[in-house]
Structure formats: structure tokens, C-alpha cells
Design a protein around this motif. Structure first.
Motif, PDB file in Angstrom:
ATOM      1  N   VAL A   1       0.882  -1.179   0.000  1.00 52.02           N
ATOM      2  CA  VAL A   1       0.000   0.000   0.000  1.00 52.02           C
ATOM      3  C   VAL A   1       0.916   1.224   0.000  1.00 52.02           C
ATOM      4  N   ILE A   2       1.724   1.291  -1.050  1.00 45.32           N
ATOM      5  CA  ILE A   2       2.875   2.183  -1.229  1.00 45.32           C
ATOM      6  C   ILE A   2       3.943   1.765  -0.219  1.00 45.32           C
ATOM      7  N   GLY A   3       4.758   0.812  -0.625  1.00 48.81           N
ATOM      8  CA  GLY A   3       5.774   0.234   0.250  1.00 48.81           C
ATOM      9  C   GLY A   3       6.788   1.260   0.721  1.00 48.81           C
ATOM     10  N   ALA A   4       7.278   1.090   1.951  1.00 50.82           N
ATOM     11  CA  ALA A   4       8.196   2.041   2.565  1.00 50.82           C
ATOM     12  C   ALA A   4       9.456   1.350   3.064  1.00 50.82           C
ATOM     13  N   ARG A   5      10.577   2.071   2.949  1.00 52.75           N
ATOM     14  CA  ARG A   5      11.839   1.652   3.521  1.00 52.75           C
ATOM     15  C   ARG A   5      12.496   2.863   4.147  1.00 52.75           C
ATOM     16  N   THR A   6      13.243   2.672   5.210  1.00 57.01           N
ATOM     17  CA  THR A   6      13.926   3.769   5.872  1.00 57.01           C
ATOM     18  C   THR A   6      15.412   3.443   6.025  1.00 57.01           C
ATOM     19  N   SER A   7      16.213   4.514   6.136  1.00 53.04           N
ATOM     20  CA  SER A   7      17.653   4.350   6.295  1.00 53.04           C
ATOM     21  C   SER A   7      18.208   5.511   7.100  1.00 53.04           C
ATOM     22  N   GLU A   8      19.223   5.242   7.898  1.00 49.85           N
ATOM     23  CA  GLU A   8      19.895   6.311   8.632  1.00 49.85           C
ATOM     24  C   GLU A   8      21.064   6.888   7.846  1.00 49.85           C
ATOM     25  N   ASP A   9      21.635   6.089   6.934  1.00 46.73           N
ATOM     26  CA  ASP A   9      22.870   6.493   6.275  1.00 46.73           C
ATOM     27  C   ASP A   9      22.837   6.390   4.750  1.00 46.73           C
ATOM     28  N   ARG A  10      21.696   6.058   4.169  1.00 38.69           N
ATOM     29  CA  ARG A  10      21.506   5.893   2.725  1.00 38.69           C
ATOM     30  C   ARG A  10      22.196   4.640   2.188  1.00 38.69           C
ATOM     31  N   VAL A  11      22.705   3.821   3.095  1.00 36.70           N
ATOM     32  CA  VAL A  11      23.361   2.576   2.696  1.00 36.70           C
ATOM     33  C   VAL A  11      22.543   1.373   3.163  1.00 36.70           C
ATOM     34  N   HIS A  12      22.262   1.321   4.463  1.00 31.32           N
ATOM     35  CA  HIS A  12      21.499   0.196   5.000  1.00 31.32           C
ATOM     36  C   HIS A  12      20.023   0.586   5.092  1.00 31.32           C
ATOM     37  N   TRP A  13      19.158  -0.218   4.457  1.00 31.54           N
ATOM     38  CA  TRP A  13      17.735   0.086   4.366  1.00 31.54           C
ATOM     39  C   TRP A  13      16.922  -0.964   5.105  1.00 31.54           C
ATOM     40  N   LYS A  14      15.894  -0.504   5.812  1.00 25.20           N
ATOM     41  CA  LYS A  14      15.013  -1.389   6.564  1.00 25.20           C
ATOM     42  C   LYS A  14      13.604  -1.343   5.990  1.00 25.20           C
ATOM     43  N   ASP A  15      12.924  -2.470   6.026  1.00 24.69           N
ATOM     44  CA  ASP A  15      11.514  -2.514   5.649  1.00 24.69           C
ATOM     45  C   ASP A  15      10.715  -1.742   6.692  1.00 24.69           C
ATOM     46  N   ALA A  16       9.930  -0.763   6.241  1.00 20.60           N
ATOM     47  CA  ALA A  16       9.157   0.070   7.162  1.00 20.60           C
ATOM     48  C   ALA A  16       7.663  -0.038   6.905  1.00 20.60           C
ATOM     49  N   GLY A  17       7.237  -1.137   6.320  1.00 22.92           N
ATOM     50  CA  GLY A  17       5.811  -1.338   6.091  1.00 22.92           C
ATOM     51  C   GLY A  17       5.311  -0.592   4.884  1.00 22.92           C
ATOM     52  N   ASN A  18       4.220   0.159   5.078  1.00 18.70           N
ATOM     53  CA  ASN A  18       3.550   0.848   3.976  1.00 18.70           C
ATOM     54  C   ASN A  18       3.158   2.261   4.383  1.00 18.70           C
TER      55      ASN A  18
END
Length: 322
Positions: free
Chosen positions: A61-78
Motif C-alpha cells: 500500500v505504497i511500500g516504505a523503507r527507511t535508512s539512517e545512512d543511505r546505505v542500509h535500508w530497513k523494511d518500514a511497512g507501507n
């Protein structure tokens, strides 16, 4: 056919070309290394005012990812817990496509498309958030739509401000890339807005889509994805660019050929394991421009993954991927 890499990843030198031919590069840089949740399609990325990054994409439902450093990305739901009810007018699953995130007037704005494969019965919607994070978005409904009687397809939105006015480029196949002016307060199409034509191809099925417009110097640069996406290692997506001194065009390539006549300089295409580069967007990070896109990983069964590269500018104003 896969393009062979001819030099080191950062050696994107221009080749000699025949007269009347848009410039191309003999080699393309690999995407910058990323870790964690790499899987993505049609990414839009922004550096948040609170720090860190968020990326939204087609899927979920518009997938989301987050990162603190633009290198490592985490799944953040939607972005949303559930699809807004009006999405189902455009497909049975409430499936959104190709979002675009921006920050304006103290809020984050998330534009997206809802449609069905192979039809231009489509609509672009908008939501806002104070933080830009998933789960905080308020949907505001339709911005602009198209029907089967129209000569354009209202998907793949991309926002840009120009001379105090707000514009949205959009389009996929049909007659290519279009643009409308938006109301700066509501973020929706201005009353009676003219639909401008920015780019197309002379050959059916007019395979150009996913516009992104960037201002650099005195020019506006129109980036678009050409050819076929969504077929794994058989995808032929590539990114081309043209420019104009007027937001509504005409956009031309480095030889002067209009993008309305099939022009466009080749900026990035598949090479090595990185197949079908496209679905692009751009964002600013610490004063630098960054190109975000997806590619299909030939080393991982054609899985779509996140590509990030610096976008720099030559002395003559044309962009280069680093």
C-alpha cells in the motif's frame, strides 16, 4: 542484448558520435552499494527534516523503507495501513503505482497513481504528512485522472516548482509524457489546467514513461524511462534526458532533437548484472543531487533492486551519473 562494461565503474566518458546523434556513454557506473532491504520498484527517496531517509515505491500500500545512512535500508511497512476506498475504482486490489515524495509548505506531499495494466483508465492521488514517515499520511483523493477517451495516461506523477508555480509531469505510453499545473494550496490540478505535451516517440507503442524534472542552472531537465520494464532480466528499461529553458518545453537533447520527436540523450542503461535501469527519481542530499532508480539483478533471478548514484553536471550543463 546486455551492454558490456568497457571501463571502470566511474569512467563515464562520452564517445565520439555521428552528426545528429545524441551523446551516449561507453560505460555506466554500478549503483552505490546498499544493504538490508534492497528490493524495490519505482523508488522515490527523500532526506527527512528529522534526519535519515525514507523511500516509497510501487508494491504493497505504497511500500516504505527507511535508512539512517543511505546505505542500509530497513523494511518500514507501507504508507497506508489500508488502501483508500476510491482506489478500487481503478483496480480490484487497490494497488498503487509509482509514488513521488516532496516537501513543500511545511508538509511532505506523496503523489501516486492507481490504474490497471494496459489501460489509461487511471488516476493520480495525493496524501500529506508532517513527518513523511509511513503510517502518518492523510489521503486527499484525486489530483488528476484520465479515461479511455483521452490521449494520455494519468500515472507516474512527478512534482516541480517553477517561478512560483507548481507543476506535475506524468505519463506512460499512449502519447508519452504530459504536464499540468497544480493549485499550490490544494496540490490538485488547477481549474481548467492545460495539458502540455513534453515527450513521445514516433514508434508505437510510444514506450516512454516515468518522468522526473530537475532545475539546474537556467534549464529544466526532463528524465524519462524508455522501452520495457517489469520483465526481470528481459527488461530493456533505460533512462534518457532532454532539457528546456521553459518548464513546459520544448525539451531537446544535446543535438537539438525535440523529445516530442523521439529525441533524448541516453543517461543510464543496463550493464553487467544491472539490467533494465529505470523508474527513476531524484533528490537532494547535503547539497548534492542523487539519482534513484530500480534495476533487475541478473545475479538474483531478475529481482528488482534499489539503485542510487550521484548525479553531477558537466560544464555544458548536461547531467552525468557517477
Amino acid at each position: 542484448m546486455k551492454r558490456l562494461r568497457l571501463a571502470a565503474p566511474l569512467a563515464a566518458a562520452a564517445v565520439a558520435l555521428l552528426p545528429g546523434t545524441a551523446r551516449a556513454d561507453v560505460a555506466y557506473p554500478d549503483p552505490q552499494p546498499v544493504t538490508g532491504q534492497e528490493v524495490i520498484h519505482d523508488p522515490t527517496v527523500i532526506r527527512l527534516k528529522s534526519g535519515g531517509y525514507v523511500a516509497y515505491s510501487t508494491g504493497g500500500v505504497i511500500g516504505a523503507r527507511t535508512s539512517e545512512d543511505r546505505v542500509h535500508w530497513k523494511d518500514a511497512g507501507n504508507a497506508f495501513a489500508e488502501p483508500p476506498s476510491w482506489w478500487y475504482e481503478y483496480n480490484d486490489t487497490g494497488d498503487p503505482w509509482a509514488p513521488d515524495i516532496s516537501y513543500r509548505a511545511g508538509r511532505y506531499w506523496l503523489y501516486y497513481a492507481v490504474s490497471s495494466w494496459g489501460t489509461n483508465h487511471s488516476a493520480i492521488g495525493v496524501a500529506t504528512s508532517r513527518t513523511g514517515l509511513p503510517g502518518t499520511w492523510t489521503d486527499h483523493g484525486k489530483v488528476f485522472s484520465s479515461e479511455t477517451t483521452d490521449h494520455w495516461n494519468a500515472i507516474d506523477p512527478a512534482l516541480i516548482e517553477a517561478d512560483g508555480r507548481l507543476w506535475m509531469a506524468f505519463g506512460s505510453y499512449w502519447t508519452g509524457i504530459r504536464m499540468v499545473e497544480l493549485d499550490g494550496t490544494t496540490g490538485k490540478a488547477a481549474r481548467g489546467a492545460t495539458v502540455h505535451h513534453l515527450a513521445t516517440r514516433p514508434d508505437a507503442p510510444y514506450a516512454v514513461e516515468g518522468p522526473e524534472i530537475v532545475k539546474h542552472g537556467r534549464h529544466y531537465y526532463l528524465f524519462a524511462s524508455y522501452d520495457a520494464c517489469c520483465s526481470g532480466v528481459d527488461s530493456t528499461y533505460k533512462i534518457k534526458v532532454g532539457r528546456s529553458t521553459d518548464i513546459t518545453g520544448p525539451y531537446v537533447d544535446s543535438t537539438g532533437r525535440p523529445m516530442l520527436e523521439g529525441g533524448g540523450d541516453l543517461l543510464l542503461e543496463g550493464h553487467g548484472r544491472f539490467i533494465g535501469t529505470g523508474g527513476q527519481s531524484t533528490f537532494r542530499d547535503r547539497g548534492r543531487d542523487v539519482l534513484a532508480y530500480h534495476y533487475y539483478d541478473a545475479a538474483d533471478d531478475g529481482t528488482p533492486k534499489l539503485g542510487l548514484n550521484r548525479l553531477t553536471w558537466k560544464k555544458d550543463g548536461w547531467p552525468v551519473v557517477r
